[in-house]
Design a protein around this motif. Structure first.
Motif, PDB file in Angstrom:
ATOM      1  N   LEU A  43       1.076  -1.290   0.307  1.00  0.00           N
ATOM      2  CA  LEU A  43       0.124   0.360   0.140  1.00  0.00           C
ATOM      3  C   LEU A  43       1.024   1.404  -0.501  1.00  0.00           C
ATOM      4  O   LEU A  43       1.806   1.550   1.041  1.00  0.00           O
ATOM      5  N   LYS A 129      -9.705  -2.884   4.684  1.00  0.00           N
ATOM      6  CA  LYS A 129      -9.559  -2.344   3.104  1.00  0.00           C
ATOM      7  C   LYS A 129      -8.283  -2.536   2.148  1.00  0.00           C
ATOM      8  O   LYS A 129      -8.638  -1.749   1.409  1.00  0.00           O
ATOM      9  N   GLU A 130      -7.887  -3.607   2.336  1.00  0.00           N
ATOM     10  CA  GLU A 130      -7.270  -4.442   1.166  1.00  0.00           C
ATOM     11  C   GLU A 130      -6.696  -5.681   0.930  1.00  0.00           C
ATOM     12  O   GLU A 130      -7.527  -6.172   1.609  1.00  0.00           O
ATOM     13  N   SER A 148      -5.628  -1.693  -2.730  1.00  0.00           N
ATOM     14  CA  SER A 148      -6.354  -1.055  -2.066  1.00  0.00           C
ATOM     15  C   SER A 148      -7.809  -1.729  -2.129  1.00  0.00           C
ATOM     16  O   SER A 148      -7.873  -2.118  -3.905  1.00  0.00           O
ATOM     17  N   ASP A 151      -9.344  -1.845  -6.555  1.00  0.00           N
ATOM     18  CA  ASP A 151      -7.669  -1.686  -7.265  1.00  0.00           C
ATOM     19  C   ASP A 151      -8.100  -3.160  -8.010  1.00  0.00           C
ATOM     20  O   ASP A 151      -8.137  -4.304  -8.243  1.00  0.00           O
ATOM     21  N   CYS A 175      -9.770  -6.142  -6.512  1.00  0.00           N
ATOM     22  CA  CYS A 175      -9.665  -6.633  -5.312  1.00  0.00           C
ATOM     23  C   CYS A 175     -11.616  -5.740  -4.834  1.00  0.00           C
ATOM     24  O   CYS A 175     -11.573  -4.941  -5.112  1.00  0.00           O
TER      25      CYS A 175
END
Length: 236
Positions: A43, A129-130, A148, A151, A175
């Motif tokens: 990230l 969140k990722e 993220s 993405d 993602c």
């Protein structure tokens, strides 16, 4: 003025600043002019301070270290923190390694124990969140290094390999909100052999413009899935 003293003074002032700002900040893990970990970055966060960069790492069990590029105010979170594998030295950057490799983060009265869960200190809630970073493999390549939600990355089979299902040798994976990359791609070695028409205990290989029959080792049979004589025959 002795210019050799300047780097020491800069480090001294930086350490004192963080010692006063964060009581639990491990100044021993802070180094100037450190090196980036481009292969392990999952990230990148632009436009934030080093303090906020460090806080973002502390709120994620998946984050083992950060590399902060002061010139661009760019924060990079890494999935590893072993200083022995540092590479690509970046002048003016600051490297911070977490004091431990804890797999959980205490978040208010709850615990974030998922690999990619992030603690929101304001609400005391754990959220995703990722996605986990996509890894390069011997049979598969990955193009894209951001993970993220929303993405995208390009996945594909390397030369000598083909997708196990479907005909597309590349896919665009996204993602998702659940922290999972979809679609995925599974690659298998492209087989230059074929089953023999005469016996399961032999196979055929294309040589000098024609198919030539080759025997399997005793007690084995040819498998198109593994592209070798990997089937073990039961003794009669």
């Amino acid at each position: 003025m002795d210019f050799k003293v300047i780097p020491f003074l800069a480090m001294f002032n930086l350490v004192n600043y963080f010692s006063a700002t964060f009581a639990d900040f491990d100044v021993r893990a802070l180094t100037l002019n450190a090196a980036a970990l481009p292969e392990h970055r999952f990230l990148s966060i632009p436009g934030i301070s080093l303090q906020d960069c460090w806080a973002n790492c502390e709120n994620r069990a998946s984050c083992k270290s950060v590399n902060y590029k002061r010139q661009w105010h760019l924060c990079e979170l890494n999935s590893v923190g072993d200083s022995k594998i540092l590479q690509h030295r970046v002048r003016g950057s600051v490297f911070y390694k977490k004091r431990n490799d804890a797999t959980k983060v205490q978040c208010g009265s709850t615990t974030c124990d998922g690999d990619m869960e992030v603690c929101d200190r304001t609400t005391g809630m754990c959220t995703v969140k990722e996605c986990e970073p996509l890894q390069q493999k011997s049979e598969r390549f990955v193009k894209g290094n951001i993970a993220s939600m929303g993405d995208k990355a390009l996945l594909g089979c390397k030369d000598g390999f083909s997708p196990s299902t479907g005909s597309n040798v590349t896919v665009t994976s996204r993602c998702g909100n659940d922290g999972i990359w979809l679609p995925e791609i599974s690659c298998i070695k492209t087989c230059q052999l074929r089953s023999s028409t005469s016996s399961e205990t032999s196979y055929e290989v294309f040589e000098h413009g024609q198919w030539k029959t080759m025997p399997c080792s005793p007690g084995t049979a040819f498998s198109v899935d593994t592209c070798e004589c990997s089937i073990i025959l039961r003794k009669q």
